[in-house]
Design a protein around this motif. Structure first.
Motif, PDB file in Angstrom:
ATOM      1  N   TRP A 152      44.470 -88.714  20.215  1.00 57.08           N
ATOM      2  CA  TRP A 152      44.708 -88.953  21.633  1.00 57.08           C
ATOM      3  C   TRP A 152      45.822 -89.992  21.786  1.00 57.08           C
ATOM      4  CZ3 TRP A 152      41.937 -85.457  24.185  1.00 57.08           C
ATOM      5  CH2 TRP A 152      40.675 -85.084  23.704  1.00 57.08           C
ATOM      6  N   ALA A 307      33.774 -93.147  26.969  1.00 60.27           N
ATOM      7  CA  ALA A 307      33.827 -91.701  26.721  1.00 60.27           C
ATOM      8  C   ALA A 307      34.158 -91.418  25.257  1.00 60.27           C
ATOM      9  CB  ALA A 307      34.858 -91.056  27.640  1.00 60.27           C
ATOM     10  N   TRP A 308      35.092 -92.177  24.711  1.00 61.47           N
ATOM     11  CA  TRP A 308      35.430 -91.995  23.296  1.00 61.47           C
ATOM     12  C   TRP A 308      34.213 -92.278  22.416  1.00 61.47           C
ATOM     13  CZ3 TRP A 308      38.483 -90.289  19.594  1.00 61.47           C
ATOM     14  CH2 TRP A 308      38.363 -90.864  18.327  1.00 61.47           C
ATOM     15  N   ARG A 310      31.187 -91.884  23.047  1.00 58.68           N
ATOM     16  CA  ARG A 310      30.187 -90.819  23.172  1.00 58.68           C
ATOM     17  C   ARG A 310      30.707 -89.456  22.691  1.00 58.68           C
ATOM     18  NH1 ARG A 310      25.787 -92.355  26.101  1.00 58.68           N
ATOM     19  NH2 ARG A 310      25.941 -94.356  27.201  1.00 58.68           N
ATOM     20  N   GLY A 311      31.940 -89.443  22.157  1.00 58.56           N
ATOM     21  CA  GLY A 311      32.464 -88.206  21.615  1.00 58.56           C
ATOM     22  C   GLY A 311      33.024 -87.256  22.646  1.00 58.56           C
ATOM     23  N   ARG A 312      33.304 -87.755  23.857  1.00 61.26           N
ATOM     24  CA  ARG A 312      33.879 -86.918  24.902  1.00 61.26           C
ATOM     25  C   ARG A 312      35.375 -87.174  25.006  1.00 61.26           C
ATOM     26  NH1 ARG A 312      29.440 -89.140  28.063  1.00 61.26           N
ATOM     27  NH2 ARG A 312      31.014 -90.244  29.285  1.00 61.26           N
ATOM     28  N   PRO A 313      36.134 -86.266  25.615  1.00 61.34           N
ATOM     29  CA  PRO A 313      37.556 -86.549  25.858  1.00 61.34           C
ATOM     30  C   PRO A 313      37.680 -87.816  26.712  1.00 61.34           C
ATOM     31  CG  PRO A 313      37.119 -84.222  26.181  1.00 61.34           C
ATOM     32  CD  PRO A 313      35.779 -84.881  26.005  1.00 61.34           C
TER      33      PRO A 313
END
Length: 404
Positions: A152, A307-308, A310-313
């Motif tokens: 990212w 968010a990162w 938790r493994g989300r974008p």
């Protein structure tokens, strides 16, 4: 670095408030797994690296950056054009002043304990999608090519040009850090807006006084108007404000800061690629009606880091609610069209609305009923005329904004 270097999880472009805050949040997370591989790209020493700046915001006492604040105040004051004084002590909030150098050192202490963090000096040219993530290309201090790739990328560089907008004003300012031989300031009170300044034909102007002691203060002259001043114009305005309005006959200027902030109803994209995000002013964090940015940057960076984790974008959240953006668009247009007297407008709001509620409104944290009640304290006919006009206005690309 060699062309094609792979550099882990996240690349952050720009080490201003937004870039530093995101690096801090990523390195401050309670990681259960190995820490993220984060690269912060800062401009090399020279014209691309901005001078030290001052960031201000309000929040309850005991904030996470309190140890590096220059000063903070419980009492705030606004002065009308005729000298009318509106003073308040917003319940549960303090107005806080933070110097960028102190914040950078604070963040460096945190990131220095993060094994996956590193900082790179480069003038960045492009931030784009690449196979498997994002690619950042630039030039290092010795002219060498720099290529970084990560899953990212977060880009905080100011957009050139600005996105199309119906209305764009500039908040531009110059401030003097002043020292006086005798006590002349009340360190318990910050002057947010002092409208005892000559008002421009379009927009508004005000003085801004942040005392850090009885003999020391940051004294600024600020305008909301279509164009910046030259050096002579800023110095003339500051000299008039310091000597004629504040009555400072003797003082020493120990440092100078200045800047320009676009105040626009443009739509700033938070995502410019599958793996590329915009943060800070580039991602719309600046509140269009006030220019305040730092508190919104903290919300953006906190949410992206969570968010990162938790493994989300890690998409940055919308910086401001649609209702707040709509109200800001109306105010900007009314100011630019000369339908409202800016000095009277803001003085009236601070006089009629409890200060704690008004600060929450300016931070986008009020409920719809509170927003409606505040709207009734504005020049309603002028604002309604502007509401009716806005849907018919075309968006256009503003002229380039250069730092002063």
């Amino acid at each position: 670095m060699r062309d094609g270097d792979i550099h882990g999880d996240i690349v952050i472009v720009g080490a201003g408030a937004a870039g530093l805050s995101l690096a801090y949040r990523l390195c401050a997370q309670p990681w259960d797994a190995p820490s993220p591989q984060v690269t912060l790209v800062d401009a090399p020493p020279g014209p691309l690296r901005p001078p030290e700046r001052t960031w201000c915001y309000w929040e309850p006492p005991g904030g996470e950056f309190d140890e590096v604040l220059t000063a903070s105040w419980e009492r705030l004051r606004v002065r009308g054009p005729d000298g009318e004084t509106v003073q308040g002590q917003p319940a549960g909030l303090r107005y806080k002043m933070l110097r960028s150098g102190d914040f950078e050192a604070f963040v460096a202490r945190r990131t220095g304990r993060c094994p996956g963090f590193r900082q790179v000096a480069a003038a960045v040219h492009t931030v784009t999608d690449a196979p498997g993530g994002a690619e950042v290309r630039g030039t290092g201090p010795a002219g060498e090519p720099v290529v970084l790739r990560a899953r990212w990328a977060f880009d905080s560089r100011p957009p050139r040009p600005l996105p199309p907008a119906r209305t764009t004003l500039l908040q531009h300012f110059r401030g003097w850090f002043i020292r006086t031989p005798l006590p002349r300031f009340d360190p318990a009170v910050a002057d947010l807006m002092d409208f005892r300044t000559p008002q421009p034909p379009r927009g508004l102007s005000f003085g801004y006084v942040l005392p850090s002691g009885p003999c020391e203060a940051l004294v600024e002259y600020t305008e909301f108007s279509p164009a910046v001043l030259d050096d002579t114009g800023y110095d003339r305005a500051l000299t008039h404000y310091a000597r004629q309005v504040l009555g400072l006959d003797r003082f020493e200027v120990t440092a100078v800061e200045q800047g320009v902030i676009p105040m626009t109803d443009a739509r700033f994209p938070r995502r410019t690629g599958a793996a590329v995000f915009r943060i800070g002013t580039a991602g719309g964090a600046t509140r269009p009606s006030t220019g305040y940015t730092f508190a919104t940057v903290q919300r953006q960076s906190r949410a992206a880091a969570e968010a990162w984790r938790r493994g989300r974008p890690p998409v940055p959240p919308r910086p401001h609610r649609p209702r707040a953006r709509a109200m800001d668009a109306v105010l900007l247009r009314a100011l630019a069209a000369g339908r409202v007297d800016g000095a009277a407008f803001f003085t009236g709001l601070f006089r009629q609305v409890p200060m704690e509620r008004l600060l929450r409104f300016l931070d986008g944290r009020t409920r719809a009923a509170e927003d409606f009640a505040i709207g009734l304290r504005t020049p309603v006919p002028a604002m309604l005329r502007t509401v009716a006009e806005l849907p018919w206005l075309r968006r256009h690309t503003p002229a380039p904004v250069e730092a002063v």
